[in-house]
Every structure is written in C-alpha cells, then in structure tokens.
Design a protein around this motif. Structure first.
Motif, PDB file in Angstrom:
ATOM      1  N   UNK A  99       0.829  -1.208   0.000  1.00  0.00           N
ATOM      2  CA  UNK A  99       0.000   0.000   0.000  1.00  0.00           C
ATOM      3  C   UNK A  99       0.863   1.257   0.000  1.00  0.00           C
ATOM      4  N   UNK A 100       2.008   1.202   0.645  1.00  0.00           N
ATOM      5  CA  UNK A 100       2.896   2.363   0.711  1.00  0.00           C
ATOM      6  C   UNK A 100       3.382   2.783  -0.667  1.00  0.00           C
ATOM      7  N   UNK A 101       3.481   1.840  -1.592  1.00  0.00           N
ATOM      8  CA  UNK A 101       3.954   2.190  -2.940  1.00  0.00           C
ATOM      9  C   UNK A 101       2.821   2.312  -3.951  1.00  0.00           C
ATOM     10  N   UNK A 113      -8.256   4.263   4.173  1.00  0.00           N
ATOM     11  CA  UNK A 113      -7.698   4.600   5.494  1.00  0.00           C
ATOM     12  C   UNK A 113      -6.397   3.849   5.740  1.00  0.00           C
ATOM     13  N   UNK A 114      -6.364   2.573   5.382  1.00  0.00           N
ATOM     14  CA  UNK A 114      -5.134   1.792   5.560  1.00  0.00           C
ATOM     15  C   UNK A 114      -4.041   2.318   4.635  1.00  0.00           C
ATOM     16  N   UNK A 146     -11.142  -6.714   3.507  1.00  0.00           N
ATOM     17  CA  UNK A 146     -11.647  -5.734   4.468  1.00  0.00           C
ATOM     18  C   UNK A 146     -12.586  -6.411   5.453  1.00  0.00           C
ATOM     19  N   UNK A 147     -12.828  -5.748   6.567  1.00  0.00           N
ATOM     20  CA  UNK A 147     -13.842  -6.202   7.519  1.00  0.00           C
ATOM     21  C   UNK A 147     -15.229  -5.766   7.049  1.00  0.00           C
ATOM     22  N   UNK A 187       1.075   5.153   3.836  1.00  0.00           N
ATOM     23  CA  UNK A 187       1.857   6.179   3.142  1.00  0.00           C
ATOM     24  C   UNK A 187       2.226   7.352   4.052  1.00  0.00           C
ATOM     25  N   UNK A 188       1.880   7.250   5.336  1.00  0.00           N
ATOM     26  CA  UNK A 188       2.290   8.260   6.312  1.00  0.00           C
ATOM     27  C   UNK A 188       1.477   9.536   6.294  1.00  0.00           C
ATOM     28  N   UNK A 189       0.252   9.500   5.784  1.00  0.00           N
ATOM     29  CA  UNK A 189      -0.577  10.704   5.682  1.00  0.00           C
ATOM     30  C   UNK A 189      -1.692  10.786   6.723  1.00  0.00           C
TER      31      UNK A 189
END
Length: 183
Positions: free
Chosen positions: A15-17, A163-164, A149-150, A169-171
C-alpha cells in the motif's frame, strides 16, 4: 501467477507504494444489488464514506480508476462527481481492460492496488501489485486476495482500504490533524 493472503506488514508495504487504486463497482462500491423500476431505469446505492475516502486518496496523489463489467449511466455520474478517471465500463475481459488502463495511465502493475469481489475480477487481481477484496466477496476471491476488508462491499469497504493506504503512506496523522484543527 497465484494469489494468497499476505501478512499485515507486507500488505502495508505494498500500500505504501500504491499510486493507482482500481475499483470494481457492483459488490465493491455498491452492495451488489441492482434496482430497476418498471421503465428499466437503474438505481444503485453508494456509501458516502467510500466517496470521501476516494477524495482523500486523490488528495494525496493516488489515482482512482474503475473497471466494471456492466455499463451504467449511474456509474458514469458517480465517477464524474468523484473525479474518478479513467472509467472502463462493459469490460467483458477485465484482464485486457487492465492492460489498457496501465497504458492509458502510464502505471506499472506493482504500483496498482485492485479491489474486486468476484471471480471476474481475478484476471486483474493477479496482475496488480496488491489484490484486495471485501468481506462478503466470493469465497474463491477471499481465499486468494492479499487482504480482505472487515466491511462488506458498498458499506465502507473502499474507505477501509483508503484509510489503511493513508496510514501506510504516512498521511493519516496529518490528515486527521487537519480535520481536528479546522473550526
């Protein structure tokens, strides 16, 4: 290529990339039901939290696209409201549509996260860097997705993904602080 669930830290690393979030519609952005009146007019219910999540992803520079097998004016209208582009409707072969999407956006498969819910989404999910699904997805998709997802499709699942993504990504903290400080 085969798919299987990933450990949470591996999901977050992918997800970060992520630079492009690709969404199916029926069963992901909606609960999967199609409402039609006697005149054949189609109605769909979208979750506003998902819409806000899409806008948040766009705010941090993550593109959002749609690949769906059906054609619907309602989808076109909702995509326009949210600034989703490109929108590929009537994709009988979603793997081919994904290849076209990559060319159109200049994206690399590893930079893409795909949210699907049924077996017709698997050709995209196996090619994307991150294969995501919703809580009520078809069992064949749930057992193969990197993460589920839940939330059920059409009930905040896309927002849960975003949200994840924002956290990965640190936002998240800055975004939340912005809302807490706004008065």
């Amino acid at each position: 290529m085969t798919l299987s669930p990933l450990r949470p830290e591996a999901v977050d690393a992918r997800l970060a990339r992520t630079r492009l979030l690709v969404l199916d519609v029926d069963g992901v952005l909606t609960a999967g039901g199609i409402f039609m009146d006697d005149d054949g007019r189609e109605y769909k219910r979208f979750d506003v939290r998902d819409g806000h999540g899409i806008k948040l992803a766009q705010r941090i520079g993550v593109g959002v696209a749609i690949i769906t097998g059906r054609r619907s004016g309602v989808v076109e209208q909702r995509a326009r409201e949210l600034g989703i582009d490109p929108v590929i409707q009537g994709a009988a072969r979603k793997g081919e549509a994904f290849a076209e999407l990559l060319t159109a956006t200049g994206s690399a498969p590893d930079d893409v996260a795909m949210v699907g819910d049924d077996v017709v989404d698997l050709p995209v999910m196996v090619r994307a860097g991150l294969a995501l699904t919703v809580a009520d997805a078809h069992p064949a998709v749930r057992e193969r997705a990197h993460w589920a997802t839940a939330a059920r499709g059409g009930h905040g699942a896309v927002r849960e993904v975003v949200d994840r993504l924002l956290r990965a990504q640190g936002h998240w903290d800055d975004l939340l602080a912005g809302y807490l400080e706004a008065q």
